[in-house]
Design a protein around this motif. Structure first.
Motif, PDB file in Angstrom:
ATOM      1  N   LYS A  26       0.808  -1.211   0.000  1.00 49.57           N
ATOM      2  CA  LYS A  26       0.000   0.000   0.000  1.00 49.57           C
ATOM      3  C   LYS A  26       0.845   1.267   0.000  1.00 49.57           C
ATOM      4  CE  LYS A  26      -3.726   0.569   0.077  1.00 49.57           C
ATOM      5  NZ  LYS A  26      -4.723   0.754  -1.028  1.00 49.57           N
ATOM      6  N   ASP A  92      -5.809  -1.378   3.687  1.00 48.51           N
ATOM      7  CA  ASP A  92      -6.102  -1.157   2.274  1.00 48.51           C
ATOM      8  C   ASP A  92      -6.951   0.092   2.080  1.00 48.51           C
ATOM      9  OD1 ASP A  92      -6.348  -1.578  -0.491  1.00 48.51           O
ATOM     10  OD2 ASP A  92      -8.120  -2.843  -0.235  1.00 48.51           O
ATOM     11  N   LYS A  93      -7.997   0.232   2.881  1.00 50.19           N
ATOM     12  CA  LYS A  93      -8.926   1.341   2.695  1.00 50.19           C
ATOM     13  C   LYS A  93      -8.413   2.666   3.254  1.00 50.19           C
ATOM     14  CE  LYS A  93     -13.078  -1.548   2.570  1.00 50.19           C
ATOM     15  NZ  LYS A  93     -14.376  -1.865   3.211  1.00 50.19           N
ATOM     16  N   SER A  96      -5.634   5.607   0.279  1.00 48.17           N
ATOM     17  CA  SER A  96      -6.117   5.618  -1.093  1.00 48.17           C
ATOM     18  C   SER A  96      -6.305   7.065  -1.517  1.00 48.17           C
ATOM     19  CB  SER A  96      -7.445   4.863  -1.203  1.00 48.17           C
ATOM     20  OG  SER A  96      -8.467   5.550  -0.516  1.00 48.17           O
ATOM     21  N   SER A 111      -5.338  -0.124  -4.953  1.00 44.81           N
ATOM     22  CA  SER A 111      -6.371  -0.830  -4.208  1.00 44.81           C
ATOM     23  C   SER A 111      -6.112  -2.332  -4.257  1.00 44.81           C
ATOM     24  CB  SER A 111      -7.749  -0.525  -4.793  1.00 44.81           C
ATOM     25  OG  SER A 111      -8.741  -1.311  -4.157  1.00 44.81           O
TER      26      SER A 111
END
Length: 331
Positions: A26, A92-93, A96, A111
């Motif tokens: 990420k 992950d979220k 972004s 993502s």
């Protein structure tokens, strides 16, 4: 100072390595998450301090500041995430193009979430299969002996760890009995439960219920693990779990599969074909994966040819080539 997330992890923890892979994939900056080691070989996850963060002593655990308390002049409130699936989904979220995370990294934040409903279903099938209690990393490692000789060899590494954990738990319970420490009845019950589990595990290495142990280990390696691997292999598209792009399923699967390869005598530096053959041999009984993935072998001296390989071998090599794999498995 703006509060940062803290990841409590262990280099010996399989799911810790999955979490570290997610951090690298990420693009989190090294100064964005504080890393704190929990020595699970000494039972530090059972300490009162850690249990306040993770009541079930789960490593890894991510402690994150809640939204609304991210400013340097606001008293911080935190929440702890100890479920590995939820933890990696959070990572992950939280980084972004649309996130509100304070970030110092300029690295891309691709993502990892599956792009379609079908991919999401396949991803869940893979992740749920390898997170089943029956194939948990600790359980598989404990049952990694199928005869008296290999059980004795396994004991050389397992017994010191189990004894250290036992000593830590007994120490905490003793402190409670002497009233030098005050803990809830729920916590003391949890310690007693883990004490009993550890005593049972240790007793096998002292010769207790060896036949029962060998029966369970045989079932694990000859039935359960082949069944899980077969289901996972069927879901794989190749070279990554869902095709050409890395997804959250790859993060979980690569960590778990690396553990199996190590238990089979391999290492993260092995090539995919070598690593998977080690697992096949360790399982035994003629178990092999179908060679149902086609990849190209190219040499400037010979014509390009198509090579049939197992999808797991191709998956291993695809992950092995990534910088995240190299960083996490550097040691």
């Amino acid at each position: 100072m703006i509060p940062k997330a803290v990841l409590y992890y262990s280099p010996e923890s399989v799911w810790s390595s999955a979490t570290l892979l997610a951090l690298h994939e990420k693009g989190y900056g090294e100064d964005e998450v504080d890393l704190k080691v929990v020595d699970i070989n000494k039972g530090e996850e059972f300490s009162p301090t850690f249990l306040r963060l993770s009541p079930k002593a789960m490593v890894p655990t991510l402690v994150v500041p809640l939204r609304g308390s991210l400013a340097s002049d606001v008293a911080s409130r935190f929440k702890a995430i100890s479920d590995t699936k939820a933890l990696i989904e959070f990572l992950d979220k939280s980084r972004s193009a649309s996130s509100h995370t304070h970030t110092t990294s300029s690295a891309p934040a691709p993502s990892l979430c599956p792009a379609t409903v079908a991919f999401a279903s396949a991803s869940s099938q893979i992740i749920d299969s390898i997170h089943a209690d029956e194939v948990s990393p600790d359980h598989v490692q404990y049952l990694n002996a199928r005869d008296q000789a290999s059980l004795q060899e396994l004991g050389k590494s397992m017994v010191p760890i189990l004894e250290s954990r036992q000593a830590a738990i007994v120490g905490y319970l003793t402190d409670c009995e002497h009233e030098t420490m005050r803990m809830s009845e729920k916590t003391k019950a949890f310690w007693r439960e883990k004490q009993a589990e550890t005593e049972t595990a240790l007793s096998v290495f002292s010769g207790n219920d060896v036949d029962g142990y060998l029966s369970r280990s045989k079932n694990m390696w000859e039935i359960t693990i082949p069944g899980v691997l077969t289901r996972v292999n069927e879901e794989l598209i190749g070279p990554y779990a869902l095709g050409d792009q890395v997804s959250v399923a790859d993060i979980h699967l690569s960590a778990w599969l690396s553990h199996l390869v190590r238990l089979a005598g391999g290492s993260p530096s092995d090539d995919g074909d070598v690593a998977i053959k080690r697992v096949e041999k360790h399982i035994g009984n003629g178990f092999v994966f179908p060679k149902d993935f086609s990849s190209s072998a190219f040499s400037p001296f010979i014509e390009e040819k198509v090579v049939a390989r197992s999808k797991l071998a191709a998956f291993w090599d695809a992950m092995k080539s990534r910088s995240s794999w190299k960083k996490v498995n550097a040691s």
